[in-house]
Scaffold this motif. Structure first.
Motif, PDB file in Angstrom:
ATOM      1  N   SER A 152      39.215   0.458 -20.494  1.00  0.00           N
ATOM      2  CA  SER A 152      37.839   0.724 -20.088  1.00  0.00           C
ATOM      3  C   SER A 152      37.849   0.974 -18.586  1.00  0.00           C
ATOM      4  O   SER A 152      38.704   0.450 -17.862  1.00  0.00           O
ATOM      5  CB  SER A 152      36.935  -0.464 -20.420  1.00  0.00           C
ATOM      6  N   TYR A 153      36.893   1.765 -18.129  1.00  0.00           N
ATOM      7  CA  TYR A 153      36.786   2.090 -16.705  1.00  0.00           C
ATOM      8  C   TYR A 153      35.492   1.498 -16.162  1.00  0.00           C
ATOM      9  O   TYR A 153      34.398   1.784 -16.669  1.00  0.00           O
ATOM     10  CB  TYR A 153      36.811   3.602 -16.502  1.00  0.00           C
ATOM     11  N   LEU A 154      35.609   0.669 -15.119  1.00  0.00           N
ATOM     12  CA  LEU A 154      34.468  -0.004 -14.523  1.00  0.00           C
ATOM     13  C   LEU A 154      34.159   0.646 -13.183  1.00  0.00           C
ATOM     14  O   LEU A 154      35.012   0.692 -12.290  1.00  0.00           O
ATOM     15  CB  LEU A 154      34.763  -1.489 -14.319  1.00  0.00           C
ATOM     16  N   ILE A 155      32.933   1.152 -13.048  1.00  0.00           N
ATOM     17  CA  ILE A 155      32.498   1.797 -11.816  1.00  0.00           C
ATOM     18  C   ILE A 155      31.120   1.249 -11.475  1.00  0.00           C
ATOM     19  O   ILE A 155      30.161   1.421 -12.237  1.00  0.00           O
ATOM     20  CB  ILE A 155      32.423   3.331 -11.958  1.00  0.00           C
ATOM     21  N   GLU A 156      30.995   0.592 -10.328  1.00  0.00           N
ATOM     22  CA  GLU A 156      29.751  -0.071  -9.952  1.00  0.00           C
ATOM     23  C   GLU A 156      29.264  -0.946 -11.111  1.00  0.00           C
ATOM     24  O   GLU A 156      29.973  -1.830 -11.566  1.00  0.00           O
ATOM     25  CB  GLU A 156      28.702   0.965  -9.516  1.00  0.00           C
ATOM     26  N   ASP A 157      28.049  -0.670 -11.628  1.00  0.00           N
ATOM     27  CA  ASP A 157      27.506  -1.503 -12.709  1.00  0.00           C
ATOM     28  C   ASP A 157      27.706  -0.860 -14.073  1.00  0.00           C
ATOM     29  O   ASP A 157      27.039  -1.242 -15.040  1.00  0.00           O
ATOM     30  CB  ASP A 157      26.014  -1.758 -12.481  1.00  0.00           C
ATOM     31  N   ALA A 158      28.631   0.112 -14.172  1.00  0.00           N
ATOM     32  CA  ALA A 158      28.837   0.855 -15.419  1.00  0.00           C
ATOM     33  C   ALA A 158      30.228   0.594 -15.976  1.00  0.00           C
ATOM     34  O   ALA A 158      31.211   0.522 -15.230  1.00  0.00           O
ATOM     35  CB  ALA A 158      28.640   2.355 -15.185  1.00  0.00           C
ATOM     36  N   ALA A 159      30.304   0.449 -17.301  1.00  0.00           N
ATOM     37  CA  ALA A 159      31.579   0.275 -17.997  1.00  0.00           C
ATOM     38  C   ALA A 159      31.698   1.358 -19.064  1.00  0.00           C
ATOM     39  O   ALA A 159      30.840   1.444 -19.959  1.00  0.00           O
ATOM     40  CB  ALA A 159      31.661  -1.109 -18.631  1.00  0.00           C
ATOM     41  N   PHE A 160      32.746   2.145 -18.972  1.00  0.00           N
ATOM     42  CA  PHE A 160      33.010   3.206 -19.942  1.00  0.00           C
ATOM     43  C   PHE A 160      34.097   2.684 -20.877  1.00  0.00           C
ATOM     44  O   PHE A 160      35.260   2.569 -20.491  1.00  0.00           O
ATOM     45  CB  PHE A 160      33.432   4.487 -19.217  1.00  0.00           C
ATOM     46  N   VAL A 161      33.698   2.334 -22.107  1.00  0.00           N
ATOM     47  CA  VAL A 161      34.526   1.493 -22.958  1.00  0.00           C
ATOM     48  C   VAL A 161      35.236   2.243 -24.084  1.00  0.00           C
ATOM     49  O   VAL A 161      35.884   1.615 -24.923  1.00  0.00           O
ATOM     50  CB  VAL A 161      33.694   0.338 -23.549  1.00  0.00           C
ATOM     51  N   GLY A 162      35.126   3.566 -24.118  1.00  0.00           N
ATOM     52  CA  GLY A 162      35.799   4.306 -25.174  1.00  0.00           C
ATOM     53  C   GLY A 162      35.322   3.881 -26.547  1.00  0.00           C
ATOM     54  O   GLY A 162      34.121   3.777 -26.802  1.00  0.00           O
ATOM     55  N   ASP A 163      36.268   3.567 -27.444  1.00  0.00           N
ATOM     56  CA  ASP A 163      35.926   3.208 -28.821  1.00  0.00           C
ATOM     57  C   ASP A 163      35.979   1.702 -29.070  1.00  0.00           C
ATOM     58  O   ASP A 163      35.901   1.261 -30.219  1.00  0.00           O
ATOM     59  CB  ASP A 163      36.891   3.893 -29.794  1.00  0.00           C
ATOM     60  N   THR A 164      36.126   0.905 -28.019  1.00  0.00           N
ATOM     61  CA  THR A 164      36.296  -0.534 -28.219  1.00  0.00           C
ATOM     62  C   THR A 164      35.056  -1.170 -28.831  1.00  0.00           C
ATOM     63  O   THR A 164      35.135  -1.976 -29.758  1.00  0.00           O
ATOM     64  CB  THR A 164      36.650  -1.212 -26.886  1.00  0.00           C
ATOM     65  N   ILE A 165      33.902  -0.807 -28.314  1.00  0.00           N
ATOM     66  CA  ILE A 165      32.645  -1.340 -28.825  1.00  0.00           C
ATOM     67  C   ILE A 165      31.631  -0.199 -28.854  1.00  0.00           C
ATOM     68  O   ILE A 165      31.684   0.710 -28.013  1.00  0.00           O
ATOM     69  CB  ILE A 165      32.153  -2.514 -27.948  1.00  0.00           C
ATOM     70  N   PHE A 166      30.735  -0.230 -29.827  1.00  0.00           N
ATOM     71  CA  PHE A 166      29.742   0.831 -29.974  1.00  0.00           C
ATOM     72  C   PHE A 166      28.334   0.280 -29.709  1.00  0.00           C
ATOM     73  O   PHE A 166      28.181  -0.846 -29.228  1.00  0.00           O
ATOM     74  CB  PHE A 166      29.845   1.445 -31.366  1.00  0.00           C
ATOM     75  N   MET A 167      27.334   1.069 -30.033  1.00  0.00           N
ATOM     76  CA  MET A 167      25.963   0.593 -29.894  1.00  0.00           C
ATOM     77  C   MET A 167      25.772  -0.661 -30.753  1.00  0.00           C
ATOM     78  O   MET A 167      26.438  -0.822 -31.782  1.00  0.00           O
ATOM     79  CB  MET A 167      24.986   1.687 -30.309  1.00  0.00           C
ATOM     80  N   PRO A 168      24.881  -1.562 -30.338  1.00  0.00           N
ATOM     81  CA  PRO A 168      24.755  -2.846 -31.051  1.00  0.00           C
ATOM     82  C   PRO A 168      24.510  -2.707 -32.546  1.00  0.00           C
ATOM     83  O   PRO A 168      25.008  -3.533 -33.328  1.00  0.00           O
ATOM     84  CB  PRO A 168      23.570  -3.515 -30.347  1.00  0.00           C
ATOM     85  N   ASP A 169      23.779  -1.669 -32.959  1.00  0.00           N
ATOM     86  CA  ASP A 169      23.479  -1.543 -34.383  1.00  0.00           C
ATOM     87  C   ASP A 169      24.586  -0.864 -35.178  1.00  0.00           C
ATOM     88  O   ASP A 169      24.478  -0.729 -36.396  1.00  0.00           O
ATOM     89  CB  ASP A 169      22.152  -0.806 -34.596  1.00  0.00           C
ATOM     90  N   PHE A 170      25.667  -0.462 -34.497  1.00  0.00           N
ATOM     91  CA  PHE A 170      26.806   0.113 -35.226  1.00  0.00           C
ATOM     92  C   PHE A 170      28.043  -0.778 -35.178  1.00  0.00           C
ATOM     93  O   PHE A 170      28.858  -0.758 -36.096  1.00  0.00           O
ATOM     94  CB  PHE A 170      27.144   1.513 -34.699  1.00  0.00           C
ATOM     95  N   GLY A 171      28.184  -1.568 -34.120  1.00  0.00           N
ATOM     96  CA  GLY A 171      29.245  -2.572 -34.130  1.00  0.00           C
ATOM     97  C   GLY A 171      30.413  -2.282 -33.226  1.00  0.00           C
ATOM     98  O   GLY A 171      30.269  -2.130 -32.009  1.00  0.00           O
TER      99      GLY A 171
END
Length: 291
Positions: A152-171
């Motif tokens: 994952s790439y962390l920039i300021e207050d943003a985390a770009f997480v790829g496929d590790t975790i999705f939107m809360p309603d998808f898992g």
């Protein structure tokens, strides 16, 4: 006021989100997880999604410094090498891509034609490494489980997480690819969820859900901890593993896995052309990809 600008590009065919992130002060830019189109019936690669990103860079006079991969994707072909060829930049990925290359070199029986030292990429990132984007820092966080190379790439207050975790309603991501692990995935997600609650999470795909009609790809650590259907606060590792492995056992192999993996472990570069001037991919028969 944020120093970071984030522009999202959604590829409908693969339900992939590419992010163009820019340091406002210097116009230094990184592209995260770009997509090439692929027509399985003809073997034709197409660049419509990537060309939209290039047009955006040009229209806004942005200087492309990085093309960042969160992992070697199994559901779309990366446009990293295509974009680099058009606008420069350096391609980076987590150092454990070497493990992924080794696993798929055996599966596709690639012998000496595929070095497994990550040399196809310009940079291999270690966990915790910090790279510069203009006046901004990008921190690399190793978040394996979906694949051993995920970052994952962390920039300021943003985390770009790829496929590790999705939107809360998808898992969450599946963990049944070679060297994947539901237990490791759980631990990686806990690392992400230990970030400040207000951290914005930008996911790599969205598939909607039974309760949502619109695509979405931005959430927060707080929302994930409160609402994620697989790993919200209070979910034990044992419960997560049981649910994840049960779900994975019934998931189909991604439609573009065979072409995607062969190109993505090469940073999107085509295999060497054969005597007739054409590049070829392999199609293994009756091969098991799980575990």
């Amino acid at each position: 006021m944020s120093k970071l600008n984030i522009q999202s590009f959604f590829d409908q065919a693969t339900q992939t989100v590419t992010y163009v992130v820019t340091d406002k002060a210097t116009c230094s830019t990184a592209v995260i997880d770009p997509v090439l189109g692929f027509e399985p019936s003809s073997g034709k690669l197409t660049s419509e999604s990537a060309d939209k990103i290039i047009a955006y860079l040009d229209e806004n006079e942005l200087r492309l410094e990085w093309i960042l991969e969160t992992h070697a994707h199994a559901d779309h072909i990366t446009a990293s090498s295509y974009i680099k060829g058009k606008r420069g930049g350096q391609i980076g990925i987590g150092e454990h891509i070497k493990t992924v290359q080794g696993a798929f070199k055996k599966i596709f029986n690639l012998h000496s034609e595929l070095p497994t030292d990550g040399s196809q990429f310009d940079f291999l990132f270690e966990d915790g490494e910090i790279i510069s984007l203009g006046h901004l820092n990008i921190q690399v966080m190793h978040t394996p489980g979906h694949t051993p190379a995920c970052v994952s790439y962390l920039i300021e207050d943003a985390a770009f997480v790829g496929d590790t975790i999705f939107m809360p309603d998808f898992g969450t991501a599946r963990a049944d690819f070679p060297n994947g692990s539901a237990s490791t995935l759980y631990q990686s997600i806990q690392k992400i969820l230990s970030l400040p609650d207000q951290t914005r999470i930008f996911v790599g795909h969205d598939y909607k859900s039974d309760t949502r009609d619109e695509y979405a790809w931005e959430t927060t650590v707080f929302q994930e901890k409160r609402n994620n259907i697989h790993v919200k606060t209070g979910t034990s590792e044992a419960d997560f593993i049981r649910r994840r492995e049960s779900r994975d056992a019934n998931l189909p192999v991604p439609k573009l896995l065979l072409p995607s993996i062969q190109l993505n472990i090469r940073a999107g570069k085509l295999p060497e052309k054969e005597a007739n001037g054409v590049s070829y991919l392999k199609l293994p028969l009756n091969m098991e990809f799980g575990g």
